[in-house]
Motif scaffolding. Sequence first.
Motif, short mmCIF file in Angstrom:
data_model
loop_
_atom_site.label_atom_id
_atom_site.label_comp_id
_atom_site.label_asym_id
_atom_site.label_seq_id
_atom_site.Cartn_x
_atom_site.Cartn_y
_atom_site.Cartn_z
N ALA A 182 62.83 41.45 37.67
CA ALA A 182 62.81 41.25 39.32
C ALA A 182 63.66 40.72 40.06
CB ALA A 182 61.63 40.07 38.41
N ILE A 183 65.03 40.54 39.69
CA ILE A 183 66.03 40.88 40.53
C ILE A 183 66.62 41.33 40.83
CG2 ILE A 183 68.39 39.82 40.37
CD1 ILE A 183 67.24 37.40 38.24
N ALA A 184 66.37 42.47 39.38
CA ALA A 184 66.67 44.01 40.24
C ALA A 184 65.75 44.63 41.37
CB ALA A 184 66.81 44.97 39.07
N ARG A 185 64.26 43.82 41.25
CA ARG A 185 63.38 45.01 41.81
C ARG A 185 63.14 44.38 43.57
NH1 ARG A 185 58.06 46.26 38.44
NH2 ARG A 185 59.00 47.66 37.04
N LEU A 186 63.51 43.05 43.67
CA LEU A 186 64.01 42.22 44.95
C LEU A 186 65.75 42.63 45.23
CD1 LEU A 186 62.47 38.66 43.40
CD2 LEU A 186 61.36 40.84 44.84
N GLY A 187 66.28 42.63 44.88
CA GLY A 187 66.99 42.91 45.08
C GLY A 187 67.51 44.03 45.91
N GLY A 188 66.50 45.40 45.16
CA GLY A 188 66.13 46.50 45.86
C GLY A 188 65.37 46.33 46.96
#
Lengths: 339, 188
Positions: A182-188
């Motif tokens: 989730a963090i990776a996708r939201l950061g993107g």
Amino acid sequence: MSASELTVERLLRAHAPHAPERLRERVLALEPAPQRRNMPSRRLLLVALPAALAIAVGAAVVHGIVGSGPRPVASVTVEQSLSAPAQGRTDLRKLPFQPSVGAGHIAAAPSVGTASRLQHTDASLQVRVGDVDALAAATTRATRIVTALGGYAQSVDYRTPQNGGGASYLELRVPAQNVKVAIARLGGLGTLVSQELSVTDLQRTFQTQSEQIAQLRRRVAAFQAALRDSSLPEGQKVILQIRLAESKRALAQRLNARKGTISAGTTAQISLVIGTEKAIAPVVHHRGRLGRMLHSAVGFLALEGMILLYALIVISPLAIVAAAIWAWRRRSVERLLAA
Amino acid sequence: MTIGGSRAVSNDVNAALTSVDAAPLVGGRPAFAEIAASQLDAVYRYLVYLTGDRAAAEDLTAETFEKAFRTWRRFDPRRGSPRTWLCRIARSVAVDWFRAETRRRRREEKYARDVPLTEEFGDGLPGPLEEALRELSPAEREVVALRVLLELDGPSAARVLGISQTACSTRLSRALRRLEERMNDVRE
């Protein structure tokens, strides 16, 4: 000037006393003290003051040069904070790392926590997008991402003031096992401006609560067994019933607390701020080496000035007292000679 | 010669003052022995007038020169003449003496010092003038000594006394007027 006054002066001069011969001999017999090449105090001050000033400026320049070395990170600083995995939020460290640039580049979050332990993850992200349209799209995408990962958006605060900028503030909950994704996708969703991640270990709390619950259950069972005994005196029965009720209440509280611990351990909390360029300004260092040196030197000089000011504040009462004593002594001399 | 803040000093007095106050230079600095020899009378007269006591003035003069010996390296001819410098030391020494005298008087409760019949302020000074000088305060006598006997100029005298030139002139005028009045009373 009157004639008589002139006469007085002439008389005084004409009859002026002469030093006795014994005094002349006594004075002329004195040996002068050996000459020492001491710098006069005024000249010393003229040398010492510029020297002190030069040292202060020199120290500031050296501090500026030392403090303006090349930075190990890029122009945008992303911060991550990491809590101690075993004993709750006691160790907070900031780890600089390369930011993501553009939506396609996902920042690498540190791998923390172990799947076998119950841990609560708390993350905070700031993402910058180009304009208000992109802001709306990114907000929608953020809620979809967490929904797709089995989570939900607890609150969404979307603000687009009239000045063209805007920001949305999202409080998101995702299952713990999906937090990294989730963090990776939201950061993107845009340009990652900052990212903070903290992991709190709940395993010990969970174990403690489980042990207390087991103990309370055993106690409840023991009380219930005792109450089933018909030979028990009425007075003791009442006492046991009270204790049983207390134990049941404590058990219910512990169960509820453990439920909360499990919930915190299985659900991660993510605070996401998506903003336009006007709303979120990344921490960009435009200064060159010379600029940083000057900035550092000026800061150091300001610190020296503060120290000097502090010293003056401390010294000034003493100076006032000294001046008062000097004035009092001078006045006393005047009184003494006027008598 | 005229005395006071705005009074002009005549050429002959200027010449006399230069000859009295000037000291031989050794490497741009006057030699102390020469200074002591040339300024001894001036310092002594100043202290006689200030204290009104020849014996005390004698001791204080010696003390002044001893102190001057010790601090000779601090003397800067550019900041003032040797006479001015010595008078400042003499004044500081005399102030200490006055303090001690005051304490002594308090201790003894009654100041039983008989007024000496001998000449204190001058050699062969007329009696009325001697008495008139005795009636002046030490502050008035010292300004008379500095400006009349030692022939210091206004700024130098003011510097020794630690007061303004105007105050110095006022004090001198008042002192001379009192002396004059006393003399007139005697004549009448």
